[in-house]
Design an enzyme around this catalytic site. Structure first.
Site, short mmCIF file in Angstrom:
data_model
loop_
_atom_site.label_atom_id
_atom_site.label_comp_id
_atom_site.label_asym_id
_atom_site.label_seq_id
_atom_site.Cartn_x
_atom_site.Cartn_y
_atom_site.Cartn_z
N TYR A 134 -0.23 -6.57 0.12
CA TYR A 134 -0.55 -5.46 1.12
C TYR A 134 -1.15 -4.28 0.87
O TYR A 134 -0.93 -3.71 -0.24
CB TYR A 134 0.84 -5.29 1.96
CG TYR A 134 0.70 -4.44 3.02
CD1 TYR A 134 0.36 -4.81 4.37
CD2 TYR A 134 1.42 -2.92 2.98
CE1 TYR A 134 0.32 -3.77 5.52
CE2 TYR A 134 1.21 -2.06 4.01
CZ TYR A 134 0.79 -2.58 5.14
OH TYR A 134 0.82 -1.85 6.05
N ASP A 177 -5.35 -1.69 -6.54
CA ASP A 177 -4.39 -0.84 -5.27
C ASP A 177 -3.23 -0.21 -6.30
O ASP A 177 -2.40 -1.02 -6.53
CB ASP A 177 -4.03 -1.68 -4.41
CG ASP A 177 -3.30 -0.85 -3.21
OD1 ASP A 177 -2.66 0.10 -3.73
OD2 ASP A 177 -3.07 -1.46 -2.22
N LYS A 200 1.96 7.44 -2.51
CA LYS A 200 3.42 7.65 -2.98
C LYS A 200 3.59 8.92 -4.00
O LYS A 200 3.71 10.14 -3.51
CB LYS A 200 3.87 6.31 -3.31
CG LYS A 200 3.84 5.19 -2.12
CD LYS A 200 4.36 3.70 -2.50
CE LYS A 200 4.03 2.87 -1.46
NZ LYS A 200 4.72 3.08 -0.24
#
Length: 432
Positions: free
Chosen positions: A145, A240, A268
């Protein structure tokens, strides 16, 4: 564990004004057949809900809170910045300082562009890859994702898998057609795609260690293979590292596996709990971004000073010696305890961990890709989640998510978790 009447009432009200009552599907608790728990505060390794219940937690706000909740050094810098202003829409020195620190930790990175979320980071990296190469097709891996950008919602894991959604209405066929999906950890499938479309592929994007279908490590030689095939075909390799960056090591997965991608995305941890994202890479590629180059990307709140101060303070804390050895020690203790429980109870579960990320899969076979994950017993996971939450252990409410270990966890916390895990598995075993 006391009742959660206030959370139930809050969720009913939220449903009147917010789609599904939540602002991200991952928070919905639908996969575990519960109402979401509404949180009032976090402190160290614990969360506290609006009913006054305390939870030892492994969500870490889905990854950022590697220092634990409310770390004093981060709060202090945020308070200082609050007095100066929350947003200027103009350059600040702290933006350069955090970008410089990222380049220090990541040899593959010369320049960094800050954005406001992981989704923005991956969307922008894809656009840059297409603009730089002059090609349209992107290869992504099944179950990975990369945010909710149109071209990356095809066969994504995470919330889509939890809700049983393959893609999403609103993503046009033409957009989806430019995305080619291959199974994770399958070299042959990727080779076949490049044999057929090699001259059309702008890049391949992946979570080098997956977190959005649960934690799965790359097989030996897999990342090396991707690096070689993209290089040979003039395509870009995009890591990613929104989740894995600064978590698996200071240099993320690319340091752990000694692979340098062409582009990297972050989020994050680099925001220290504030909304943030970034994409980064070699100078010759990043200089294709406006205002230097023709690939346009902008954002009013990009490089927001509050987020930059929180992120910079967090990254400075992670520079301390032995930080990642401490995280690994905690991970080893938790892994040994849970694996012992599984073995003693002969329970159909499989534990995967890389660094401070882990997932307990409810299957009796090794988990290496998305197909393996989809064979997990979701009803058993839901029952396990409820048993753990009733013992005061707060886990991600989906089989398809990573769990995170923070530096705030003590040996006592880990022992408590291992004991709760045994009790939960033992009870479920009796009901099988």
């Amino acid at each position: 564990m006391s009742k959660r009447k206030k959370s139930t009432t809050a969720f009913k009200k939220a449903n009147k004004f917010i789609p599904g009552g939540v602002n991200s599907p991952a928070r919905a608790f639908s996969a575990v057949e519960m109402d979401p728990i509404f949180i009032e505060k976090g402190e160290g390794a614990y969360l506290y809900d609006i009913d006054g219940n305390q939870y030892l937690e492994y969500v870490n706000s889905w990854g950022p809170m590697i220092l634990g909740y409310n770390p004093p050094q981060v709060i202090e810098e945020l308070e200082k910045q609050l007095q100066l202003g929350t947003s200027f829409g103009a350059p600040t020195e702290v933006e350069t300082e955090i970008a410089e620190l990222i380049t220090e930790f990541y040899p593959a990175v010369d320049k960094v562009r800050m954005v406001n979320s992981g989704t923005e980071a991956t969307m922008s990296a894809i656009r840059l890859a297409r603009g730089y190469t002059g090609r349209d097709k992107i290869v992504k891996l099944e179950g990975c994702y990369h945010g909710h950008g149109d071209s990356l919602l095809v066969d994504a894991g995470s919330g889509l898998a939890t809700l049983g959604i393959k893609g999403s209405p609103g993503v046009t066929e033409n957009t989806a057609r430019e995305t080619i999906v291959a199974p994770y950890n399958d070299q042959k499938a990727v080779a076949e795609i490049f044999n057929k479309y090699g001259s059309e592929i702008a890049g391949i994007i992946l979570e080098p260690v997956t977190g959005n279908m649960g934690v799965i490590a790359p097989q030996r030689g897999y990342l090396e293979f991707l690096r070689e095939i993209t290089y040979k075909n003039g395509s870009l390799l995009i890591f990613d590292e929104v989740m894995t960056g600064f978590r698996l090591s200071r240099g993320g997965a690319q340091e752990l596996y000694a692979i340098e991608p062409d582009l990297s995305t972050f989020g994050k941890i680099i925001g220290g709990g504030m909304p943030v994202g970034a994409y980064a890479g070699k100078k010759e590629i990043m200089d294709y971004v406006a205002p230097l180059g023709p690939v346009y990307q902008a954002g009013t709140l990009s490089g927001n000073p509050m987020a930059m101060q929180a992120g910079l303070t967090t990254l400075k804390a992670l520079k301390k010696e032995d930080v990642y050895l401490e995280l690994e020690k905690k991970g080893q203790k938790l892994e040994a305890g849970i694996k012992k429980n599984i073995e003693e109870l002969n329970f159909p579960a499989y534990f995967n961990r890389v660094g401070s990320m882990f997932t307990l899969f409810f299957t009796d076979k090794e988990v290496q890709n998305y197909q393996d994950v989809k064979e997990c017993d979701l009803d058993l996971f839901a029952a396990y989640f409820k048993e753990m939450i009733n013992q005061g252990i707060y886990l991600p409410p989906s089989q398809f998510e990573a769990n995170f270990i923070s530096l705030a966890l003590t040996d006592s916390d880990l022992d408590k978790t291992i004991t709760a895990n045994y009790k939960a598995l033992n009870k479920l075993k009796a009901e099988l």
